[in-house]
Design a protein around this motif. Structure first.
Motif, short mmCIF file in Angstrom:
data_model
loop_
_atom_site.label_atom_id
_atom_site.label_comp_id
_atom_site.label_asym_id
_atom_site.label_seq_id
_atom_site.Cartn_x
_atom_site.Cartn_y
_atom_site.Cartn_z
N TYR A 11 0.85 -1.19 0.00
CA TYR A 11 0.00 0.00 0.00
C TYR A 11 0.89 1.23 0.00
O TYR A 11 1.92 1.27 0.68
N SER A 12 0.51 2.20 -0.81
CA SER A 12 1.26 3.45 -0.84
C SER A 12 0.31 4.61 -0.65
O SER A 12 -0.81 4.58 -1.14
N PHE A 13 0.78 5.59 0.03
CA PHE A 13 -0.03 6.80 0.20
C PHE A 13 0.85 8.01 -0.02
O PHE A 13 1.95 8.11 0.53
N LYS A 14 0.38 8.90 -0.88
CA LYS A 14 1.11 10.16 -1.09
C LYS A 14 0.27 11.27 -0.48
O LYS A 14 -0.92 11.37 -0.76
N VAL A 15 0.90 12.06 0.34
CA VAL A 15 0.17 13.18 0.93
C VAL A 15 -0.17 14.14 -0.20
O VAL A 15 0.71 14.54 -0.95
N PRO A 16 -1.44 14.46 -0.36
CA PRO A 16 -1.79 15.34 -1.48
C PRO A 16 -1.17 16.72 -1.33
O PRO A 16 -1.01 17.22 -0.22
N GLU A 17 -0.82 17.28 -2.45
CA GLU A 17 -0.23 18.61 -2.41
C GLU A 17 -1.35 19.64 -2.52
O GLU A 17 -2.29 19.47 -3.28
N PHE A 18 -1.22 20.70 -1.80
CA PHE A 18 -2.20 21.76 -1.88
C PHE A 18 -1.58 22.98 -2.51
O PHE A 18 -0.48 23.37 -2.16
N ASP A 19 -2.29 23.54 -3.48
CA ASP A 19 -1.83 24.73 -4.19
C ASP A 19 -0.41 24.55 -4.69
O ASP A 19 0.39 25.47 -4.71
N GLY A 20 -0.10 23.34 -5.09
CA GLY A 20 1.23 23.10 -5.62
C GLY A 20 2.30 23.16 -4.56
O GLY A 20 3.46 22.96 -4.82
N LYS A 21 1.92 23.45 -3.35
CA LYS A 21 2.92 23.53 -2.29
C LYS A 21 2.61 22.47 -1.25
O LYS A 21 1.53 22.45 -0.68
N ASN A 22 3.56 21.59 -1.06
CA ASN A 22 3.33 20.53 -0.11
C ASN A 22 3.64 21.05 1.28
O ASN A 22 4.77 21.35 1.60
N VAL A 23 2.60 21.17 2.07
CA VAL A 23 2.82 21.78 3.38
C VAL A 23 3.11 20.74 4.45
O VAL A 23 3.50 21.08 5.55
N SER A 24 2.92 19.49 4.14
CA SER A 24 3.18 18.46 5.14
C SER A 24 4.64 18.05 5.10
O SER A 24 5.25 18.01 4.04
N SER A 25 5.19 17.77 6.26
CA SER A 25 6.57 17.32 6.29
C SER A 25 6.65 15.87 5.86
O SER A 25 7.74 15.34 5.66
#
Lengths: 878, 596
Positions: B153-167
């Protein structure tokens, strides 16, 4: 390891021929210390000091143009030219390419004598290996064509290969082609020699000068802005190699030059223990994806791998191609292939792996010619890693083009105008060149379609047709159906379907053709280029009468087939024009004419705000209803009588079809079969298609594709522009006197030439050949470019071919020349000359007897069946 | 598949061996190496010799029986010097006599019916004694891949406004069963009412009931512990007034990661009681919530609830049995909470969290963020000794196991090590018949004087993320006992950074022949091809863990053998492996750093 590869520049610094150069060749510091002023104006500015730029300069100077400036951003011959592997090979797939390479070979051969600069020219010959029978067929086809243009070559056995090259493992070969006059040469030195000769003829050369952009006024080049000042000029030549794309985009009105670079690797070794003789032939093992030449007693070997690495997509500009990273892991398959071919090389020591980017174009053919949008802006670039082979010839043709307004050969296949802005997307180019580069060594079979960069332009019916089993081909970015695979039929996988013999779709197309002959078929032909020309007064008629050879002053509603000719009477375009109204015309041209025809019309139309030219290609979906029952389908859908009495042939009417109004119905099919073309505003396309299909059901309607169309039109001797017709063929040469109205009461472009030709007779004649002793199941199929022999003498080449399901024979179209047996000069070709000959067509070395016809087979036009021919199967739905 | 072939693979996971190197079968099967007994609904064994033989043979798990012929071969293989590592010796390795006596019982009719599904295997093993050439069969690479990838299983944290705010960039997880059914569990979820992401691996023993319950419930307990007072109130009010609840967790689940529907109501009520208590405790004085404290509270509270639910029971007989199974089985937990640059790891048991750090020269080093709670940990031994009277010092940890039985020194569930004898007896007696008939549950650990001996309290490690911290590997001990942590980090690091890790070859000034270069390149390509097969870092790691040969490269033959082991044998050669690889976003981490 910063030595100059394949170059003897240092040696030649003191040589003669350099005195005229006006920039700091003797070192960067000198150049920077004393910046040389550029001239304020020149007739021609050439950008790029590689082999292309210097060749253009050389040929222009030879032809008498003296006021030429050549600018190079780095040093001369420092780009791809410097890294080029230096192989000059004439074995090309296109005739025009063969001719360019042949000329280059002759030019480079005498260049050292002419300039005194050593070019390292050695006539080694080359050997093309075939590991498979298919590859051998491909080589045999090239061999036949090379022989007829006077380049010696022969098909040889593996045993003979072993004699030619001592190191080759020949056990897995089925044969090879030997071209003894091919050569190796130092490309950088060739470029320097050309530059030197050009500068002796007055060309001014400045290196370390970058062009920022080209200035354009009213669609005409006016000047060039460089980092060292401005030069006014009439002509600009973009020979910037892999930077040509970026340079084209830097213009205010961008010039699309679709090309993209890929990394390209080759290997250099130290000399063998017993160094290879300098005339050891170059080996091309296309099945192994490698080439091998001798290099200073060792070998130079590279190839075109299956997984190319595109670079510079973002358009990073570099002065010179610095040594890019060597990527051994990437080279591994090619190295394996090399060691399989030459096992003794295991112990040979590596000198270097060279990474030299090469430029590729979307269709694997180079780009030359004038920009469609900017007059005086010429381009020569995108050599698909054959720059050295083409350099001389391509430079010559471009110079001819600039000086005489036309090159001496038909170069439509290489013309920049075959592309438009639609091929200019970086993503498209990046994806497409990844397919093109491996294709250089892939087997080239007939009817190959690119797999990448597809589905760019589609008809609104695309999904409907696709769901019904359509297989697609692409022309000018537009998806067109080839044929429709019935649900119960499986075709071979793409790789397995590659063949020079009878293809797997044979039966499918047969049933489509049969349906066109007996019932009705519908073909989506939306890709055709469609222009509308309207005016407030009579300007439209006037300008069209001047541009087209046929008489367009016909009653409203009539359709005229006509050529758009150049001064020499050659076809610039072949189109059908419908007179929609007194002052408006609807023009239908081949798909790939979109850019070229537009440019030609714009160039020749007066600046008149009352005259409007509009490209309406995207506005209409075109359905072609072919077959005897098309009449029934349409009359049922429109409640209007469609019989020839009410709707004669070559007639155009706006009418309603189904619920949709304003459909342009034309009684022509581009095939000679009865039927109609429907030009449908796109929002009605699905509705009309659905209506036609549902009403047509009881008449046995089915979908058909371009392969059926092609078979139908070739058996009827319908020539198509771009395949059979080109800028060097006149209507008189293809029996179209009736479409030329020399006495229509006003002058038109090409009239004088045609009048003269009518008086003097023609020197070639488009002829239809019906292959007699050809077994469709077992023999190789004709394609195009096969040599035609008349009474055993070479008389010309075929231009297209198809299997005629009605005649049950292959039909080829081709031009017959009359070469004098003594001098080889071209003589007048008469109908009598054609009819009195015995003809053979050479397909991959095997000659097949053929019957020549100057007019189509008449029996094809009679569709009436005798009553007793009707059988039960006619009751089946098709 | 021949047994000798299996053994020649150089690793025998039959962790039951006798002192003095005598190969012997332990009295109770040790198909679960954490507990020397084999409980669970299907596998019931008894750890004492005095049990009656018929019962034994009826209840004896099939694998044990199957190993009898194997033992002989084990001896053979030992002669051939095959490395067998059996580091978990324990008391219940019984005398030769017992082994023989059991051998005698092997062809017992009762047994024959018991293991009918595996009959063919049994016959084959028998036949093996006469057949000299073992039949070979290998899984094809696609078959191997389909086994390895079944649970990935893979999960990619979705990017918001082209800027990935999650570490956190995302995570890859996978598990490979050795037990049937697998006893490991994994969980991953994003906290919705607070920031941060929770990831955890849970290694069950004595069945999967407890690990399953913990994997479902623990993150809710943690999330609730982290919630501010107002949010808790809001949720409680919503429950009270029947309004829609605020969502707390966004789960990232593989289709195989199931939640039990039946217990959902029960679990919710326990959770609600917890937050109600939190609301009551906090009387408005809003203080910053300490993540460390929250984690510890959540762990302890959940374990407490598991224990309570088992004591109280449930009128629904299915649920009643479920809560008892949860309580009587056990699970370790290793949970990471990532919020910006703050990384907390809460660990209970012997799963491990490992940080992959890329040094400036591009090399990889491993930083351990958790301590194993087992006999290898001196501090744990010390703690246990301090928690119990001096006279128990010798018995509390025997044979490196808690009370000579349990390997991890901390765990959820396992009420046998937590409840008083009275309580255990009372619950079992009032419990359902299945429980009463279960010899394992009835069995009281020896030297059981001062319970509780076991706790679920986690040890929490805090780490502030730095840009060079590229990823975190959470894995159950199935991974760590087959691979060194340094290798784990190197393999994941090289996988995540792509093929560039292979230093490009440059000929430079060296003398290299075409043949030498060709050999070198072919070797490199073989190495690379295993990387390209995997789209998931955890899968890649499992491939190495199971298939590595002595040179540290994946050996397909070995991989194929290990994966085609019959269900019963698999547990001998490997443990369940569960891995989560969390990838950090260095840019975001770097930006956090620059802000301060």
């Amino acid at each position: 390891m910063s030595y100059r590869l394949l170059s003897v520049v240092r040696r030649q610094r003191t040589g003669r021929g350099w005195q005229n150069w006006s920039s700091g060749r003797s070192g960067a510091s000198a150049a920077e210390a004393h910046p040389v002023a550029l001239p304020a104006q020149a007739q021609v500015v050439i950008c790029g000091g590689g082999i292309m730029g210097t060749s253009v300069a050389y040929h222009l100077a030879k032809m008498g143009w003296k006021d030429i400036v050549l600018l190079e951003q780095g040093r001369l011959a420092a780009g791809s030219t410097r890294f080029c592997a230096g192989i000059l090979s004439t074995a090309r797939h296109l005739s025009i390419e063969q001719k360019m390479a042949d000329y280059s070979n002759k030019l480079y051969h005498q260049l050292e004598q002419e300039t005194g600069i050593q070019t390292g020219y050695i006539r080694t010959g080359s050997v093309f290996l075939a590991q498979t029978q298919d590859r051998l067929i491909s080589l045999k086809r090239i061999n036949s064509r090379l022989n007829v243009i006077g380049i010696p070559s022969e098909i040889i056995s593996p045993k003979k290969v072993a004699e030619l090259h001592p190191l080759l493992n020949v056990h897995d070969l089925v044969g090879a082609m030997h071209v003894p006059e091919d050569a190796v040469v130092s490309s950088a030195d060739v470029a320097l020699a050309l530059a030197s000769a050009a500068s002796q003829n007055g060309v001014q050369i400045y290196d370390r000068t970058s062009i920022l952009h080209v200035m354009v006024k009213k669609g005409q080049v006016t000047a060039v802005e460089t980092d060292k000042g401005q030069i006014e000029c009439q002509y600009f030549v973009n020979c910037a190699g892999q930077w040509a794309y970026e340079l084209g985009l830097s213009n205010e009105e961008p010039v699309s030059i679709p090309l993209h670079a890929c990394e390209h690797f080759y290997l250099l070794t130290r000399p063998l223990e017993t160094p290879l003789r300098s005339n050891t032939p170059t080996v091309v093992d296309a099945d192994g994806r490698i080439f091998i030449r001798n290099w200073q007693g060792g070998i130079l070997s590279g190839g075109f791998e299956k997984n190319p690495k595109p670079i510079f997509t973002e358009g990073k500009n570099q002065l010179e191609i610095q040594n890019l990273q060597e990527d051994w892991d990437h080279f591994e398959p090619l190295l394996s292939s090399l060691l399989r071919r030459m096992p003794d090389l295991e112990t040979l020591e590596i000198l270097k792996l060279v990474n030299c980017p090469e430029t590729f174009t979307p269709d694997m053919r180079c780009i030359m010619g004038e920009s469609p949008s900017v007059q005086g802006y010429f381009v020569l670039a995108g050599m698909n890693s054959a720059g050295l082979s083409f350099g001389g010839g391509a430079g010559r043709y471009l110079a001819e083009w600039m000086v005489h307004g036309y090159p001496s050969e038909n170069i439509w296949e290489l013309d920049l105008k075959r592309f438009g802005a639609l091929q200019s997307s970086r993503t498209f180019l990046r994806h497409r060149v990844m397919e093109v580069m491996p294709l250089l060594y892939d087997l080239k079979v007939p009817r190959w379609d690119f797999q990448t960069g597809r589905q760019l332009r589609t008809s609104p019916l695309y999904d409907r047709l696709d769901a019904q089993g359509a297989r697609w081909m692409e022309k000018h970015g537009f998806e067109r159906p080839k044929y429709f695979v019935p649900p119960d039929k499986d075709l071979l996988a793409l790789e397995q379907s590659k063949t020079f013999y009878k293809p797997d779709w044979f039966d499918i197309v047969e049933s489509e053709v049969k349906c066109c002959k007996e019932a009705v078929c519908v073909i989506d032909m939306s890709s055709f280029t469609k222009f509308e020309i309207t005016s407030a007064g009579d300007q439209a008629l006037e300008v069209l009468q001047y541009l087209f050879s046929n008489d367009l002053d016909v009653p409203v509603g009539h359709i005229v087939h006509t050529g758009m000719l150049n001064q020499a009477g050659g076809y610039e375009n072949d189109c059908s024009i419908a007179r929609l109204g007194k002052r408006s015309f609807f023009m239908i041209s081949p798909t790939d004419q979109q850019v070229h025809c537009w440019a030609w019309l714009k160039k020749h139309m007066p600046e008149d705000s009352n005259l409007l030219l509009e490209d309406v290609t995207w506005k209409y979906t075109a359905l072609n209803l072919i077959g005897p029952r098309a009449v029934d389908v349409l009359s049922e859908l429109s409640y209007a009588p469609m019989t020839p009495d009410h709707f004669p042939s070559l007639f155009c009417k706006e009418m309603s079809v189904g619920y949709a109004n304003g459909i342009r119905v034309m009684s022509m099919t581009h095939t000679g079969e009865p039927g109609f073309m429907l030009y449908i505003p796109i929002e009605y396309a699905l509705h009309v298609y659905n209506e036609v299909m549902s009403v047509g059901q009881k008449y046995g309607i089915r979908n058909a594709g371009y392969y059926a169309l092609r078979s139908l039109r070739i058996e009827k001797f319908f020539a198509f522009w771009g395949q059979d017709l080109n800028t060097l063929t006149t209507p008189l040469e293809c029996g179209r006197e009736s479409w030329v109205k020399l006495e229509k009461g006003m002058d038109f472009i090409g009239r004088d030439a045609l009048l003269q030709q009518k008086q003097n007779g023609v020197y070639k004649r488009l002829t239809m050949f019906i292959l007699d002793d050809h077994d469709t199941d077992l023999d190789l199929w004709p394609w195009w470019g096969e040599p035609i022999y008349r009474n055993g003498q070479y008389a010309g080449k075929t231009t297209s071919s198809a299997y005629s399901y009605t005649l049950e024979r292959h039909v080829c179209l081709g031009f017959v020349h009359n070469f004098s047996e003594d001098t080889g000069e071209e003589q007048v070709v008469t109908a009598d000359f054609i009819n009195r000959g015995e003809y053979e067509i050479d397909i991959a070395g095997h000659r097949f007897q053929a019957k020549a016809k100057l007019y189509p087979v008449t029996s094809l036009f009679t569709h009436k069946r005798r009553k007793d021919d009707v059988e039960l199967s006619d009751l089946h739905g098709k | 598949m021949s047994i000798s072939a299996l053994l020649s693979m150089g690793r025998c996971c039959c962790r039951c061996c006798c002192p003095r190197g005598l190969w012997m079968l332990s009295a109770p099967c040790c198909d679960d190496r954490r507990m020397c007994v084999c409980p669970g609904p299907r596998r019931i064994g008894i750890p004492i010799r005095s049990s009656s033989l018929p019962l034994f043979s009826d209840a004896m798990p099939a694998p044990t029986q199957l190993f009898f012929p194997l033992i002989r071969n084990c001896e053979l293989s030992r002669i051939y010097g095959t490395a067998c590592y059996c580091h978990h010796r324990h008391l219940c390795c019984s005398s030769p006599y017992l082994a023989q006596s059991r051998l005698r019982y092997a062809p017992h009719p009762a047994y024959a019916t018991f293991c009918r599904p595996k009959e063919s295997w049994w016959q084959y093993t028998q036949g093996r004694r006469y057949a000299s050439t073992p039949q070979k069969f290998y899984l094809t690479p696609p078959q191997v891949n389909s086994i390895l990838k079944a649970n990935e299983y893979s999960f990619k944290v979705p990017e918001f406004d082209g800027k990935n705010v999650s570490s956190v960039l995302g995570f890859d997880s996978n598990q490979l069963p050795a037990n049937a059914p697998i006893e490991d569990r994994r969980s991953a979820a994003t906290c919705l009412q607070t920031r941060g992401m929770l990831l955890g691996v849970f290694d069950g023993h004595a069945g999967c009931a407890c690990s399953q319950a913990v994997s479902e419930r623990l993150f809710y307990y943690i999330a609730v512990s982290l919630l501010p007072h107002e949010t808790l109130l809001e949720i409680e009010n919503a429950v009270e007034s029947g309004r829609a609840l605020l969502p707390i967790l966004q789960w990232h689940k593989h289709p195989n990661d199931y939640f039990s529907k039946e217990a959902s109501k029960l679990y919710f009520n326990s959770l609600r009681t917890y937050w109600q208590e939190l609301i009551d405790l906090n009387t408005g004085e809003s203080t910053d919530i300490d993540v460390k404290e929250a984690l510890i509270n959540a762990f302890k509270r959940l374990d407490n609830d598991i224990s309570l639910e088992a004591q109280v029971g449930d009128p629904n007989s299915f649920l009643n049995y479920l809560v008892l199974r949860v309580a009587f089985s056990g699970a370790t937990a290793c949970v990471a909470h990532v919020d910006g640059v703050d990384l907390h790891v809460a660990n209970t048991g012997d799963s491990r969290a490992m940080l992959g750090v890329q040094e400036e020269d591009g090399s990889w080093s491993a930083v351990t963020l958790s301590n194993d709670h087992n006999a290898q940990n001196e501090r744990e031994l010390e703690r246990l000794k301090l928690e119990h009277p001096k006279n128990e010092a010798k018995s509390v940890v025997k044979q490196d196991r808690l009370l000579g039985l349990l390997m991890p020194f901390r765990a959820f569930g396992d009420v046998k090590f937590k409840w008083s004898i009275d309580l255990q007896k009372r619950v079992i007696e009032s419990g359902p018949d299945q429980l009463n008939d279960n010899e394992y549950t009835k069995f009281i650990p020896p030297n059981y004087y001062t319970p509780p001996y076991l706790t679920a309290e986690p040890e929490v490690t805090y780490h502030r993320l730095r840009p060079q911290d590229k990823f975190l590997v959470l894995a159950t001990d199935g991974l760590w006992e087959t691979m060194h942590r340094q290798d784990v980090v190197r393999i994941v690091g090289e996988y995540l950074t792509g093929m560039h890790h292979q230093q490009p070859i440059a000929v430079g000034g060296y003398k290299v022949t075409l043949g030498q270069m060709h050999g070198l390149l072919t070797e490199r390509r073989a190495k690379m091809s295993s990387v390209f097969e995997d789209q998931n870092a955890a899968t890649h790691l499992i491939r190495h863990a199971v298939g590595n040969n002595e040179f540290g490269t994946v050996d397909h033959e070995r991989l194929s053998k290990m994966l085609s082991l019959p269900e019963e044998l698999a547990r001998m050669y490997r443990d369940d492996i569960t891995i989560i690889v969390v990838q950090f976003n260095s840019h975001v981490v770097g930006a956090y750093q620059n802000q301060e």
